[in-house]
Design a protein around this motif. Structure first.
Motif, short mmCIF file in Angstrom:
data_model
loop_
_atom_site.label_atom_id
_atom_site.label_comp_id
_atom_site.label_asym_id
_atom_site.label_seq_id
_atom_site.Cartn_x
_atom_site.Cartn_y
_atom_site.Cartn_z
N SER A 154 0.83 -1.22 0.00
CA SER A 154 0.00 0.00 0.00
C SER A 154 0.86 1.26 0.00
CB SER A 154 -0.92 0.01 1.22
OG SER A 154 -1.91 -0.97 1.08
N ARG A 155 1.97 1.22 0.74
CA ARG A 155 2.86 2.39 0.79
C ARG A 155 3.39 2.73 -0.61
NH1 ARG A 155 7.83 0.62 3.25
NH2 ARG A 155 8.28 0.12 1.11
N ASP A 156 3.79 1.68 -1.35
CA ASP A 156 4.32 1.89 -2.70
C ASP A 156 3.22 2.37 -3.65
OD1 ASP A 156 6.79 1.01 -1.77
OD2 ASP A 156 6.32 -1.08 -2.25
N LYS A 157 2.02 1.81 -3.49
CA LYS A 157 0.90 2.25 -4.31
C LYS A 157 0.61 3.74 -4.07
CE LYS A 157 -1.34 -2.27 -4.10
NZ LYS A 157 -2.26 -2.80 -5.07
N SER A 158 0.63 4.13 -2.79
CA SER A 158 0.37 5.53 -2.44
C SER A 158 1.46 6.44 -2.98
CB SER A 158 0.28 5.69 -0.92
OG SER A 158 -0.85 5.03 -0.43
N ASP A 159 2.73 6.04 -2.85
CA ASP A 159 3.83 6.85 -3.37
C ASP A 159 3.67 7.06 -4.88
OD1 ASP A 159 4.90 7.00 -0.83
OD2 ASP A 159 6.53 5.57 -1.23
N ALA A 160 3.33 5.99 -5.59
CA ALA A 160 3.14 6.09 -7.04
C ALA A 160 1.97 7.02 -7.36
CB ALA A 160 2.91 4.71 -7.64
N ALA A 161 0.88 6.88 -6.61
CA ALA A 161 -0.30 7.73 -6.86
C ALA A 161 0.03 9.20 -6.65
CB ALA A 161 -1.45 7.30 -5.95
N VAL A 162 0.81 9.50 -5.62
CA VAL A 162 1.20 10.89 -5.35
C VAL A 162 2.00 11.44 -6.54
CG1 VAL A 162 2.64 12.37 -3.89
CG2 VAL A 162 1.06 10.73 -2.85
N CYS A 163 2.92 10.64 -7.05
CA CYS A 163 3.72 11.09 -8.20
C CYS A 163 2.86 11.30 -9.44
CB CYS A 163 4.80 10.06 -8.53
SG CYS A 163 6.15 10.01 -7.34
N LEU A 164 1.88 10.45 -9.64
CA LEU A 164 1.06 10.50 -10.85
C LEU A 164 -0.06 11.54 -10.78
CD1 LEU A 164 0.82 6.67 -11.57
CD2 LEU A 164 2.21 8.35 -12.80
N TYR A 165 -0.44 11.94 -9.59
CA TYR A 165 -1.59 12.84 -9.43
C TYR A 165 -1.45 14.11 -10.27
CZ TYR A 165 -4.98 15.99 -7.38
OH TYR A 165 -6.00 16.89 -7.21
N ALA A 166 -0.30 14.74 -10.19
CA ALA A 166 -0.10 16.00 -10.91
C ALA A 166 -0.10 15.82 -12.42
CB ALA A 166 1.21 16.65 -10.47
N HIS A 167 0.01 14.57 -12.87
CA HIS A 167 0.07 14.28 -14.31
C HIS A 167 -1.11 13.43 -14.74
CE1 HIS A 167 4.05 16.04 -14.78
NE2 HIS A 167 4.23 15.63 -13.56
#
Length: 196
Positions: A154-167
Motif C-alpha cells: 500500500s505504501r508503494d501504491k500511495s507513493d506512485a499515486a502521489v507522483c502521478l496525481y499532478a500528471h
C-alpha cells in the motif's frame, strides 16, 4: 521527510509548468506568456508554508540546505510574479482561447511502461521508475489504478499515486484511485497526501 520533500518538488513542477492561460501564437511574438498569476501566487504561498513546516521538523543539515535553496527559489519566483505587468485585454476581445489539454499515454506507450515496470525487482526501484516517468507523460485515472495494482505494498501504491496525481488528465475521476488501496486507513492517508 523524503516523501514530503518529493511532494514539494512535485508541487514546484506544477507551479513552473502549471496552467498557462496563454494563446501560444501571441506569446511567441513577444516572448511573453500570460499566466494565471493568482493561481501561481497561491500555490507558491502554499509551498512556502509546507517548506516552513519541513524546516521546523529539524531535518538533517544536507536537507536543510536544499530546503533553504528551494525557499529562495520560490521567493524569487513569487517576487517575479508580483512584479510582472498585468496584461490588458482589449474591450470586447475576451480572453485568449485556452490551449488544448495534455493527452494521456497511448495504449501502446502505457503497455510499454507496464512492461518496463514489471522487469524491475525491488519496490523502491518501481516507485522511482513511476515517478520519473510521470514527469514526461500524462495518465488517465484508469492507468494510475493499473500502475498501483502492479505494486504490492500500500505504501508503494500511495507513493506512485502521489507522483502521478499532478500528471493525471481526468482528475475529476480521481476518487476511483482510492479503491486501489485495500484499507480505509491507507485511503485516508493518500487523500491527506494529495490534499483532498
Amino acid at each position: 521527510m523524503r516523501i514530503r520533500a518529493r511532494l514539494c518538488c512535485g508541487l514546484l513542477l506544477i507551479v513552473l509548468a502549471g496552467p498557462a492561460r496563454a494563446d501560444q501564437d501571441r506569446s511567441s511574438a513577444s516572448g511573453k506568456v500570460a499566466v494565471d498569476r493568482d493561481f501561481h501566487l497561491a500555490t507558491i504561498q502554499k509551498l512556502l508554508r509546507d517548506l516552513g513546516d519541513l524546516e521546523a521538523s529539524e531535518p538533517p543539515p544536507a536537507a536543510r540546505d536544499r530546503l533553504a535553496a528551494m525557499r529562495q527559489a520560490l521567493q524569487a519566483l513569487r517576487a517575479d510574479l508580483e512584479r510582472a505587468p498585468v496584461a490588458q485585454v482589449a474591450p470586447g476581445a475576451g480572453p485568449p482561447p485556452s490551449p488544448p489539454g495534455p493527452s494521456a499515454l497511448s495504449a501502446t506507450q502505457f503497455d510499454e511502461l507496464l512492461a518496463e515496470l514489471g522487469k524491475l525487482t525491488y519496490a523502491e526501484q518501481k516507485v522511482r521508475f513511476v515517478c520519473a516517468r510521470s514527469r514526461g507523460g500524462w495518465f488517465t485515472v484508469e492507468q494510475v489504478i493499473q500502475v498501483m495494482n502492479a505494486l504490492a505494498l500500500s505504501r508503494d501504491k500511495s507513493d506512485a499515486a502521489v507522483c502521478l496525481y499532478a500528471h493525471t488528465v481526468d482528475r475529476a475521476s480521481w476518487s476511483r484511485v482510492y479503491s486501489a488501496l485495500p484499507y480505509t486507513a491507507d485511503r485516508e492517508a493518500l487523500k491527506k497526501r494529495i490534499g483532498h
